[in-house]
Design an enzyme around this catalytic site. Structure first.
Site, PDB file in Angstrom:
ATOM      1  N   TRP A 147      -2.106   0.992   5.316  1.00 21.77           N
ATOM      2  CA  TRP A 147      -0.735   0.336   5.175  1.00 21.77           C
ATOM      3  C   TRP A 147      -0.071   0.685   6.383  1.00 21.77           C
ATOM      4  O   TRP A 147      -0.222   1.830   7.055  1.00 21.77           O
ATOM      5  CB  TRP A 147      -0.022   0.774   4.120  1.00 21.77           C
ATOM      6  CG  TRP A 147      -0.386  -0.337   2.848  1.00 21.77           C
ATOM      7  CD1 TRP A 147       0.676  -0.883   2.325  1.00 21.77           C
ATOM      8  CD2 TRP A 147      -1.404  -0.406   1.994  1.00 21.77           C
ATOM      9  NE1 TRP A 147       0.138  -1.568   1.293  1.00 21.77           N
ATOM     10  CE2 TRP A 147      -1.035  -1.281   1.142  1.00 21.77           C
ATOM     11  CE3 TRP A 147      -2.617   0.357   2.003  1.00 21.77           C
ATOM     12  CZ2 TRP A 147      -2.294  -1.814   0.190  1.00 21.77           C
ATOM     13  CZ3 TRP A 147      -3.547  -0.017   1.159  1.00 21.77           C
ATOM     14  CH2 TRP A 147      -3.244  -1.052   0.040  1.00 21.77           C
ATOM     15  N   TRP A 157       3.192   1.277   7.434  1.00 21.76           N
ATOM     16  CA  TRP A 157       4.102   2.524   7.554  1.00 21.76           C
ATOM     17  C   TRP A 157       3.556   3.747   6.891  1.00 21.76           C
ATOM     18  O   TRP A 157       3.672   4.832   7.540  1.00 21.76           O
ATOM     19  CB  TRP A 157       5.496   2.424   7.201  1.00 21.76           C
ATOM     20  CG  TRP A 157       5.811   2.342   5.620  1.00 21.76           C
ATOM     21  CD1 TRP A 157       5.178   1.672   4.666  1.00 21.76           C
ATOM     22  CD2 TRP A 157       7.251   2.633   4.993  1.00 21.76           C
ATOM     23  NE1 TRP A 157       5.949   1.695   3.658  1.00 21.76           N
ATOM     24  CE2 TRP A 157       6.781   2.362   3.599  1.00 21.76           C
ATOM     25  CE3 TRP A 157       8.188   2.955   5.537  1.00 21.76           C
ATOM     26  CZ2 TRP A 157       7.976   2.624   2.897  1.00 21.76           C
ATOM     27  CZ3 TRP A 157       9.288   3.307   4.581  1.00 21.76           C
ATOM     28  CH2 TRP A 157       9.362   3.127   3.476  1.00 21.76           C
ATOM     29  N   ASP A 158       2.728   3.674   6.036  1.00 25.24           N
ATOM     30  CA  ASP A 158       1.607   4.743   5.737  1.00 25.24           C
ATOM     31  C   ASP A 158       0.860   5.321   6.953  1.00 25.24           C
ATOM     32  O   ASP A 158       0.826   6.342   7.086  1.00 25.24           O
ATOM     33  CB  ASP A 158       0.655   4.343   4.693  1.00 25.24           C
ATOM     34  CG  ASP A 158       1.129   3.906   3.409  1.00 25.24           C
ATOM     35  OD1 ASP A 158       0.975   4.775   2.235  1.00 25.24           O
ATOM     36  OD2 ASP A 158       1.995   2.883   3.389  1.00 25.24           O
ATOM     37  N   GLY A 203       9.024  -1.809   2.062  1.00 19.55           N
ATOM     38  CA  GLY A 203       8.499  -0.806   1.614  1.00 19.55           C
ATOM     39  C   GLY A 203       8.972  -0.078   0.099  1.00 19.55           C
ATOM     40  O   GLY A 203       8.112   0.339  -0.378  1.00 19.55           O
ATOM     41  N   ASP A 223       9.213  -1.622  -2.861  1.00 25.33           N
ATOM     42  CA  ASP A 223       8.774  -3.008  -3.455  1.00 25.33           C
ATOM     43  C   ASP A 223       9.615  -3.462  -4.662  1.00 25.33           C
ATOM     44  O   ASP A 223      10.118  -4.566  -4.537  1.00 25.33           O
ATOM     45  CB  ASP A 223       7.168  -2.879  -4.121  1.00 25.33           C
ATOM     46  CG  ASP A 223       6.218  -2.493  -3.030  1.00 25.33           C
ATOM     47  OD1 ASP A 223       6.462  -2.251  -1.724  1.00 25.33           O
ATOM     48  OD2 ASP A 223       4.897  -2.569  -3.316  1.00 25.33           O
ATOM     49  N   ARG A 280       4.725   1.196 -12.837  1.00 24.29           N
ATOM     50  CA  ARG A 280       4.708   0.174 -11.804  1.00 24.29           C
ATOM     51  C   ARG A 280       5.264  -1.286 -12.187  1.00 24.29           C
ATOM     52  O   ARG A 280       6.138  -1.184 -13.348  1.00 24.29           O
ATOM     53  CB  ARG A 280       2.930  -0.365 -11.964  1.00 24.29           C
ATOM     54  CG  ARG A 280       1.905   0.706 -12.001  1.00 24.29           C
ATOM     55  CD  ARG A 280       1.741   1.159 -10.089  1.00 24.29           C
ATOM     56  NE  ARG A 280       1.370   0.033  -9.506  1.00 24.29           N
ATOM     57  CZ  ARG A 280       1.600   0.225  -8.232  1.00 24.29           C
ATOM     58  NH1 ARG A 280       2.006   1.132  -7.658  1.00 24.29           N
ATOM     59  NH2 ARG A 280       1.251  -1.008  -7.537  1.00 24.29           N
ATOM     60  N   GLU A 317       2.016  10.312  -4.872  1.00 24.74           N
ATOM     61  CA  GLU A 317       2.797   9.154  -4.656  1.00 24.74           C
ATOM     62  C   GLU A 317       4.347   9.391  -4.530  1.00 24.74           C
ATOM     63  O   GLU A 317       5.232   9.381  -3.552  1.00 24.74           O
ATOM     64  CB  GLU A 317       2.165   7.680  -4.929  1.00 24.74           C
ATOM     65  CG  GLU A 317       2.896   6.691  -4.260  1.00 24.74           C
ATOM     66  CD  GLU A 317       2.428   5.266  -5.466  1.00 24.74           C
ATOM     67  OE1 GLU A 317       2.542   4.159  -4.409  1.00 24.74           O
ATOM     68  OE2 GLU A 317       1.710   5.183  -6.157  1.00 24.74           O
TER      69      GLU A 317
END
Length: 454
Positions: free
Chosen positions: A47, A49-50, A187, A189, A224, A427
């Protein structure tokens, strides 16, 4: 001891030395050779920006490997200058939407043909990664410095084209704010920032069927986005595909178009960082002038988006023609890029550290939650609607140090390290209990720890 083995964790957690070794071990385990997967199960690809944050963590371990990470990402840059939000790893599946859903190679004239990517972008934090590569190279021998300098020479044009694309394609009216056409581009979401804008996205009856791979890896669906949210996410992808991902057509066909104040603040900051690098390494003066001008323009755009009453920054819904008022972490965007008067900035800092955010009395650690704990739409376990993200703590800590607030930066660093000392490198985390949530073994969380402990 494996990264997933928490039996050895004492009540106090790992020591800094143990935590650093554990984070380095995690990044090695997620290393696919020329890219690092964002997380081995839920996010098996690269990803955008990851990758930048991962580079920040790789740089103290190996400047050479950090350079490879950024080289891989930049080699997937589109010909129009966009850096895509996903670069897909060959032979890896288990993630949706994958290359077959995006169809970028066949539909987008600007997409690279040697690698599969997504058709959208992510926040432009990459200049920070480049700065870290150069900073660490100066601590090493001549050979390492040469590797870093050659990287900068090789990729300077890519970086400037990336910034130029954001300034031109995503702010054609010169308002000083980056327009996003999908919440994924922020980013964040499913942040409450996008609720009203997404309410106007009505998926068509011809939305192709799909299976959500994310729920195969996260057992608690409450962590989620919902199925309705995913329908909207994928409908926007269908609209982009039907426009062949053409920058000139997207503003007229997408149901979602929002000026993202947080991405804009990051962009203003990144332009300044890259301009300073350009000055230090004798890059073309015209490039440096453009970067400084973009930084000024987008800093002004962020300031213009702030509320006179609260001093917090707001996104602007272009489709509805109105400001979006929420109490999320994005409201503190001006603290990243500056531009507010001293009085207003101090008031915003008090709000950041006060009971509506980092100073809320029930928080386990004094770090910024993604959404204010007192907001009506706060959900402590659901992705960007309440949990604490260590990478956001890192970003604000880094920005505060850069802006000359070392004590504030140190407090965030100390609290951020206390939060992750149990060593799962999650995360995100439940803000009241400190429970690790979402994907475990998250690369950018480990990278944040490595930089903090360097």
């Amino acid at each position: 001891m494996g990264v997933g083995d928490n039996d050895a964790v004492a009540n106090q957690g790992f020591t800094p030395t143990q935590l650093s070794a554990r984070a380095a071990y995690l990044l090695r385990g997620n290393d696919l050779g020329t890219m690092t997967s964002a997380a081995p199960k839920l996010y098996p690809h690269m990803w955008s920006w990851d990758a930048a944050f991962v580079t920040v963590g790789l740089a103290p371990l190996s400047v050479e490997r950090a350079v490879i990470e950024m080289d891989t990402l930049l080699s997937a840059q589109w010909s129009n200058g966009m850096i895509p939000h996903i670069v897909f790893a060959n032979g890896r599946d288990g993630y949706f939407p994958g290359p077959a859903r995006w169809e970028c190679r066949s539909l987008a004239a600007a997409a690279p043909q040697h690698v599969d990517t997504s058709g959208i972008t992510q926040p432009p934090v990459h200049a920070i990664a480049v700065q870290r590569i150069l900073d660490h190279s100066r601590r090493r021998g001549r050979t390492t410095r040469q590797v870093a300098n050659e990287f900068l020479d090789r990729r300077w044009g890519n970086l400037v084209r990336w910034h130029r694309w954001l300034a031109d394609a995503r702010d054609p009216q010169g308002r000083g704010r980056v327009t996003i056409f999908h919440g994924w581009e922020s980013g964040m979401d499913n942040s409450p920032r996008w609720d009203s804008a997404y309410a106007n996205v009505v998926p068509g009856s011809d939305l192709p069927p799909y299976h959500r791979a994310d729920l195969d890896h996260v057992s608690d669906a409450s962590m989620r986005p919902s199925d309705l949210e995913y329908d909207r996410y994928l409908w926007l992808v269908e609209q982009m595909k039907r426009a062949h991902y053409d920058d000139a057509l997207l503003p007229g066909v997408l149901d979602f178009a929002v000026e993202d104040v947080f991405v804009s603040a990051i962009f203003a900051m990144a332009c300044d960082v890259l301009a300073t690098i350009g000055e230090d390494y004798s890059k073309p003066r015209a490039d440096v002038r453009d970067l400084r001008a973009w930084s000024d323009r987008f800093r002004s755009g962020v300031v213009a988006a702030t509320s006179e009453r609260t001093n917090t920054a707001r996104d602007f819904d272009l489709r509805a023609g109105r400001w979006i008022n929420t109490e999320t972490i994005a409201g503190f965007a001006p603290l990243l890029c500056g531009g507010l008067s001293r009085e207003r900035e101090r008031a915003l800092l008090r709000a950041f550290e006060g009971p509506r955010f980092c100073g809320h009395p029930d928080l386990r650690y004094a770090v910024p939650p993604s959404n204010s704990p007192i907001a009506a739409n706060f959900k402590p376990r659901e992705y960007w609607r309440g949990p604490v993200w260590p990478v956001m703590t890192w970003l604000f800590s880094w920005a505060f140090a850069r802006r000359g607030w070392p004590e504030r930066a140190a407090r965030l660093r100390e609290e951020g390290l206390r939060q992750v000392r149990e060593g799962s490198f999650a995360e995100y985390y439940e803000p009241f209990t400190g429970e690790p949530l979402g994907s475990m073994q998250q690369s950018w969380t480990a990278a944040s720890v490595l930089d903090w402990l360097d």
